[in-house]
Design an enzyme around this catalytic site. Structure first.
Site, PDB file in Angstrom:
ATOM      1  N   GLN A 122     -16.328  -3.231  -0.660  1.00 26.21           N
ATOM      2  CA  GLN A 122     -16.766  -2.877  -2.035  1.00 26.21           C
ATOM      3  C   GLN A 122     -15.988  -3.693  -3.064  1.00 26.21           C
ATOM      4  O   GLN A 122     -16.554  -4.165  -4.042  1.00 26.21           O
ATOM      5  CB  GLN A 122     -16.531  -1.390  -2.337  1.00 26.21           C
TER       6      GLN A 122
ATOM      7  N   THR B  18       0.810  -1.224   0.000  1.00 25.93           N
ATOM      8  CA  THR B  18       0.000   0.000   0.000  1.00 25.93           C
ATOM      9  C   THR B  18       0.845   1.278   0.000  1.00 25.93           C
ATOM     10  O   THR B  18       1.876   1.333   0.664  1.00 25.93           O
ATOM     11  CB  THR B  18      -0.940  -0.013   1.221  1.00 25.93           C
TER      12      THR B  18
ATOM     13  N   ALA C 144      -2.167   4.498  -3.544  1.00 24.62           N
ATOM     14  CA  ALA C 144      -2.512   3.192  -4.134  1.00 24.62           C
ATOM     15  C   ALA C 144      -2.851   2.186  -3.043  1.00 24.62           C
ATOM     16  O   ALA C 144      -1.961   1.653  -2.375  1.00 24.62           O
ATOM     17  CB  ALA C 144      -1.353   2.666  -4.986  1.00 24.62           C
TER      18      ALA C 144
ATOM     19  N   LEU D 201     -25.625  -3.122  25.719  1.00 25.97           N
ATOM     20  CA  LEU D 201     -24.969  -2.657  26.942  1.00 25.97           C
ATOM     21  C   LEU D 201     -25.340  -1.212  27.280  1.00 25.97           C
ATOM     22  O   LEU D 201     -25.173  -0.777  28.413  1.00 25.97           O
ATOM     23  CB  LEU D 201     -23.444  -2.765  26.808  1.00 25.97           C
ATOM     24  N   GLY D 202     -25.799  -0.446  26.260  1.00 27.43           N
ATOM     25  CA  GLY D 202     -26.197   0.939  26.506  1.00 27.43           C
ATOM     26  C   GLY D 202     -25.019   1.772  26.975  1.00 27.43           C
ATOM     27  O   GLY D 202     -23.895   1.613  26.483  1.00 27.43           O
TER      28      GLY D 202
ATOM     29  N   SER E 292      -6.644   0.060  -2.817  1.00 25.41           N
ATOM     30  CA  SER E 292      -7.435  -0.953  -3.532  1.00 25.41           C
ATOM     31  C   SER E 292      -6.849  -1.214  -4.912  1.00 25.41           C
ATOM     32  O   SER E 292      -6.787  -2.353  -5.377  1.00 25.41           O
ATOM     33  CB  SER E 292      -8.877  -0.472  -3.703  1.00 25.41           C
TER      34      SER E 292
ATOM     35  N   ILE F 208       1.884  -0.289   6.832  1.00 28.52           N
ATOM     36  CA  ILE F 208       2.562  -1.570   6.726  1.00 28.52           C
ATOM     37  C   ILE F 208       2.773  -2.166   8.114  1.00 28.52           C
ATOM     38  O   ILE F 208       3.430  -1.561   8.983  1.00 28.52           O
ATOM     39  CB  ILE F 208       3.919  -1.409   5.982  1.00 28.52           C
TER      40      ILE F 208
ATOM     41  N   GLU G 271      -6.891  -6.151   3.215  1.00 28.68           N
ATOM     42  CA  GLU G 271      -6.842  -7.179   2.169  1.00 28.68           C
ATOM     43  C   GLU G 271      -8.056  -7.165   1.233  1.00 28.68           C
ATOM     44  O   GLU G 271      -8.673  -8.188   0.961  1.00 28.68           O
ATOM     45  CB  GLU G 271      -6.628  -8.569   2.793  1.00 28.68           C
TER      46      GLU G 271
ATOM     47  N   PRO H 115       0.422   5.873  -0.250  1.00 26.24           N
ATOM     48  CA  PRO H 115      -0.559   6.945  -0.029  1.00 26.24           C
ATOM     49  C   PRO H 115      -1.529   7.096  -1.212  1.00 26.24           C
ATOM     50  O   PRO H 115      -2.690   7.417  -1.026  1.00 26.24           O
ATOM     51  CB  PRO H 115       0.315   8.192   0.148  1.00 26.24           C
TER      52      PRO H 115
HETATM   53  C1  LIG Z   1      -5.369  -1.814   9.988  1.00 24.64           C
HETATM   54  C2  LIG Z   1      -4.777  -1.849   8.610  1.00 24.64           C
HETATM   55  C3  LIG Z   1      -3.652  -2.631   8.331  1.00 24.64           C
HETATM   56  C4  LIG Z   1      -3.076  -2.673   7.050  1.00 24.64           C
HETATM   57  N1  LIG Z   1      -1.938  -3.440   6.832  1.00 24.64           N
HETATM   58  C5  LIG Z   1      -1.323  -3.397   5.603  1.00 24.64           C
HETATM   59  C6  LIG Z   1      -0.076  -4.105   5.370  1.00 24.64           C
HETATM   60  O1  LIG Z   1       0.495  -4.760   6.276  1.00 24.64           O
HETATM   61  N2  LIG Z   1       0.491  -4.036   4.130  1.00 24.64           N
HETATM   62  C7  LIG Z   1      -0.089  -3.314   3.109  1.00 24.64           C
HETATM   63  O2  LIG Z   1       0.487  -3.270   2.019  1.00 24.64           O
HETATM   64  N3  LIG Z   1      -1.269  -2.623   3.324  1.00 24.64           N
HETATM   65  C8  LIG Z   1      -1.893  -2.641   4.536  1.00 24.64           C
HETATM   66  N4  LIG Z   1      -3.065  -1.927   4.760  1.00 24.64           N
HETATM   67  C9  LIG Z   1      -3.646  -1.128   3.690  1.00 24.64           C
HETATM   68  C10 LIG Z   1      -4.911  -1.717   3.110  1.00 24.64           C
HETATM   69  O3  LIG Z   1      -4.608  -2.830   2.321  1.00 24.64           O
HETATM   70  C11 LIG Z   1      -5.617  -0.602   2.336  1.00 24.64           C
HETATM   71  O4  LIG Z   1      -6.112   0.325   3.297  1.00 24.64           O
HETATM   72  C12 LIG Z   1      -6.739  -1.117   1.483  1.00 24.64           C
HETATM   73  O5  LIG Z   1      -6.217  -1.807   0.383  1.00 24.64           O
HETATM   74  C13 LIG Z   1      -7.651   0.002   0.977  1.00 24.64           C
HETATM   75  O6  LIG Z   1      -6.891   0.980   0.340  1.00 24.64           O
HETATM   76  P1  LIG Z   1      -7.075   2.532   0.706  1.00 24.64           P
HETATM   77  O7  LIG Z   1      -7.085   2.671   2.176  1.00 24.64           O
HETATM   78  O8  LIG Z   1      -6.069   3.312  -0.066  1.00 24.64           O
HETATM   79  O9  LIG Z   1      -8.516   2.904   0.209  1.00 24.64           O
HETATM   80  P2  LIG Z   1      -8.966   3.236  -1.288  1.00 24.64           P
HETATM   81  O10 LIG Z   1      -8.499   2.205  -2.225  1.00 24.64           O
HETATM   82  O11 LIG Z   1      -8.629   4.654  -1.574  1.00 24.64           O
HETATM   83  O12 LIG Z   1     -10.529   3.097  -1.130  1.00 24.64           O
HETATM   84  C14 LIG Z   1     -11.337   4.099  -0.509  1.00 24.64           C
HETATM   85  C15 LIG Z   1     -12.794   3.659  -0.637  1.00 24.64           C
HETATM   86  O13 LIG Z   1     -13.153   3.567  -2.025  1.00 24.64           O
HETATM   87  C16 LIG Z   1     -13.623   2.258  -2.341  1.00 24.64           C
HETATM   88  N5  LIG Z   1     -13.166   1.870  -3.679  1.00 24.64           N
HETATM   89  C17 LIG Z   1     -11.895   1.870  -4.151  1.00 24.64           C
HETATM   90  N6  LIG Z   1     -11.867   1.446  -5.432  1.00 24.64           N
HETATM   91  C18 LIG Z   1     -13.147   1.171  -5.787  1.00 24.64           C
HETATM   92  C19 LIG Z   1     -13.776   0.696  -6.972  1.00 24.64           C
HETATM   93  N7  LIG Z   1     -13.066   0.400  -8.073  1.00 24.64           N
HETATM   94  N8  LIG Z   1     -15.119   0.526  -6.947  1.00 24.64           N
HETATM   95  C20 LIG Z   1     -15.846   0.786  -5.833  1.00 24.64           C
HETATM   96  N9  LIG Z   1     -15.319   1.248  -4.684  1.00 24.64           N
HETATM   97  C21 LIG Z   1     -13.984   1.436  -4.655  1.00 24.64           C
HETATM   98  C22 LIG Z   1     -13.035   1.349  -1.287  1.00 24.64           C
HETATM   99  O14 LIG Z   1     -13.826   0.209  -1.079  1.00 24.64           O
HETATM  100  C23 LIG Z   1     -13.043   2.254  -0.054  1.00 24.64           C
HETATM  101  O15 LIG Z   1     -14.292   2.244   0.536  1.00 24.64           O
HETATM  102  C24 LIG Z   1      -3.652  -1.899   6.013  1.00 24.64           C
HETATM  103  C25 LIG Z   1      -4.804  -1.121   6.285  1.00 24.64           C
HETATM  104  C26 LIG Z   1      -5.357  -1.089   7.555  1.00 24.64           C
HETATM  105  C27 LIG Z   1      -6.592  -0.211   7.832  1.00 24.64           C
END
Ligand SMILES: Cc1cc2nc3c(=O)[nH]c(=O)nc-3n(C[C@H](O)[C@H](O)[C@H](O)COP(=O)(O)OP(=O)(O)OC[C@H]3O[C@@H](n4cnc5c(N)ncnc54)[C@H](O)[C@@H]3O)c2cc1C
Length: 388
Positions: A372, A131, A135, A343-344, A137, A162, A368, A133
């Site tokens: 969506q 992941t 990239a 639990l309120g 999903s 990460i 992961e 800033p």
């Molecule tokens: C607690 C935690 C631990 C993590 N650990 C790791 C790790 O160890 N290594 C790692 O590499 N990453 C890690 N991540 C990152 C995680 O994989 C990403 O947060 C996740 O892939 C979503 O990416 P984003 O936060 O950039 O959201 P975005 O991709 O920007 O998505 C924002 C919103 O838009 C929606 N969206 C995006 N694209 C579409 C589409 N095509 N159609 C419809 N809806 C869409 C998404 O569902 C979401 O609701 C972690 C995240 C968290 C919260």
């Protein structure tokens, strides 16, 4: 569909239950109250190592046998998350990148990077950094660049969220040779801790799952030798076949689903405990909430085990894997929400287990592949379109 497990499996779950009660829940609550990941020198990690965590599956016949039993792994993942899902991810070990190294690494890479996890002298970690800033999903959009330089590679970019990054011996960094060419141009590189240009690390502030560290960091002219390219150059000539094999079954998303089932079950038990202690079980509306929680948690567990069963049979399970994750993450959140209602005011207090479960549950819908994204995968499969 037979989801029964044998006596040996039951014993492993019982042993984990005792470990969870004694070590996992207290370590998770402590980290949550203090708002920071479990520190590296914490006694929890000694207990975890004694319980067998922190070791690689690589080269262990017993562990390899266990790994082929996905259902067993799912039941253990559910049980651990019942006690604390954040602590599960905080556990030492080669974690997320382990399977990639076993499946794609050269013999030298397995020896160098998994070798120290065979009989670790201390808690050791490794992590996978995808992941960025810009990239999440859309993993094909990563911008971290890898440039060939003599007999090595130069990496530049930034990663975020990460798990266990600053405490990892090495980080498997996903980078691109050419951002205009999508996944085909992506490669993974081992970057060892202390390599010049790696860092600084900043621990992210999270709403839940505080027991493990999620860190952001940058890579500035990080130089790694050619030997650090996962699988070596030769691997890329036979990539297409490998990709096809990886897409037929999936064991990762059902694990997150199993974690979510564990959180949902913890919320259910907490709600029953509270209702019993406060003499509320005679009320219809209290029992209605308990029934809804139990029904949904059980439904989610069945879908999750079905995805695991298909993986065990080496049968395609893309739909079931995504369904299990999409469903279980929602159920965990609903269960924690119903528990909070029940639990309120007592549940809304900052030190109530139920409100922690609510915060922890939300992340299960993000990591992961968000809900969506799972629903998109299911829909595309249903109408016969490729995954993306
Ligand atoms: C607690 C935690 C631990 C993590 N650990 C790791 C790790 O160890 N290594 C790692 O590499 N990453 C890690 N991540 C990152 C995680 O994989 C990403 O947060 C996740 O892939 C979503 O990416 P984003 O936060 O950039 O959201 P975005 O991709 O920007 O998505 C924002 C919103 O838009 C929606 N969206 C995006 N694209 C579409 C589409 N095509 N159609 C419809 N809806 C869409 C998404 O569902 C979401 O609701 C972690 C995240 C968290 C919260």
């Amino acid at each position: 569909m037979d989801f029964s497990v044998d006596d040996a499996a039951r014993e492993r779950i019982e042993a984990l239950r005792a470990f969870g009660r004694e070590h996992v829940r207290p370590a998770g609550l402590e980290a949550d109250r203090e708002g920071r990941p479990i520190p590296v020198g914490h006694a929890y990690f000694d207990a975890a190592m004694q319980h067998g965590y922190g070791r690689t599956r690589w080269g262990r016949e017993d562990a390899d046998a266990g790994a082929s039993n996905t259902r067993m792994a799912l039941l253990l993942a559910e049980e651990f998350a019942y006690w604390d899902r954040g602590v599960m991810i905080a556990n030492p070990g080669p974690s997320l990148p382990e399977q990639s190294v076993i499946g794609m690494g050269t013999d030298e890479q397995k020896e160098r990077y998994l070798g120290p996890f065979v009989a670790p002298d201390r808690p050791r970690w490794a992590c996978f950094a995808m992941t960025e800033p810009g990239a999440g999903s859309d993993a094909a959009a990563i911008q971290t660049r890898a440039r060939k330089d003599g007999d090595g590679w130069i990496l530049n970019g930034a990663k975020c969220f990460i798990g266990s990054a600053s405490r990892s011996d090495w980080i498997l960094v996903q980078a691109t040779l050419d951002p205009t060419k999508g996944r085909a141009a992506q490669r993974a590189f081992f970057v060892e801790q202390g390599t010049p240009g790696l860092g600084p690390f900043k621990t992210e502030k999270k709403m839940g799952l505080k027991a493990y560290e999620s860190a952001s960091f940058s890579l500035t002219d990080v130089r790694v030798p050619a030997a650090n390219l996962l699988g070596g150059e030769a691997r890329y000539e036979r990539k297409a076949g490998f990709k096809a094999a990886m897409q037929t079954f999936n064991a990762g998303r059902p694990v997150i689903a199993a974690n979510a089932v564990g959180i949902g079950r913890a919320a259910l038990d907490e709600a029953i405990r509270f209702a019993r202690e406060h003499d509320l079980l005679g009320r219809d509306r209290v029992r209605d909430r308990i029934e809804a929680m139990a029904r949904k948690v059980r439904m989610a567990r069945l879908v999750c085990l079905r995805a695991g069963q298909l993986a065990d049979l080496r049968r395609a399970n893309i739909q079931e894997a995504s369904m299990s994750k999409a469903l279980a993450a929602t159920v965990a959140l609903e269960s924690a929400s119903l528990g909070l209602e029940l639990l309120g005011a007592a549940g809304a207090r900052g030190d109530a287990l139920i409100e922690k479960l609510y915060r922890d549950a939300k992340a299960m819908d993000i990591v992961e592949g968000t809900g969506q994204i799972q629903r998109m995968i299911i829909a595309r499969q249903l109408v016969g379109l490729p995954r993306n």
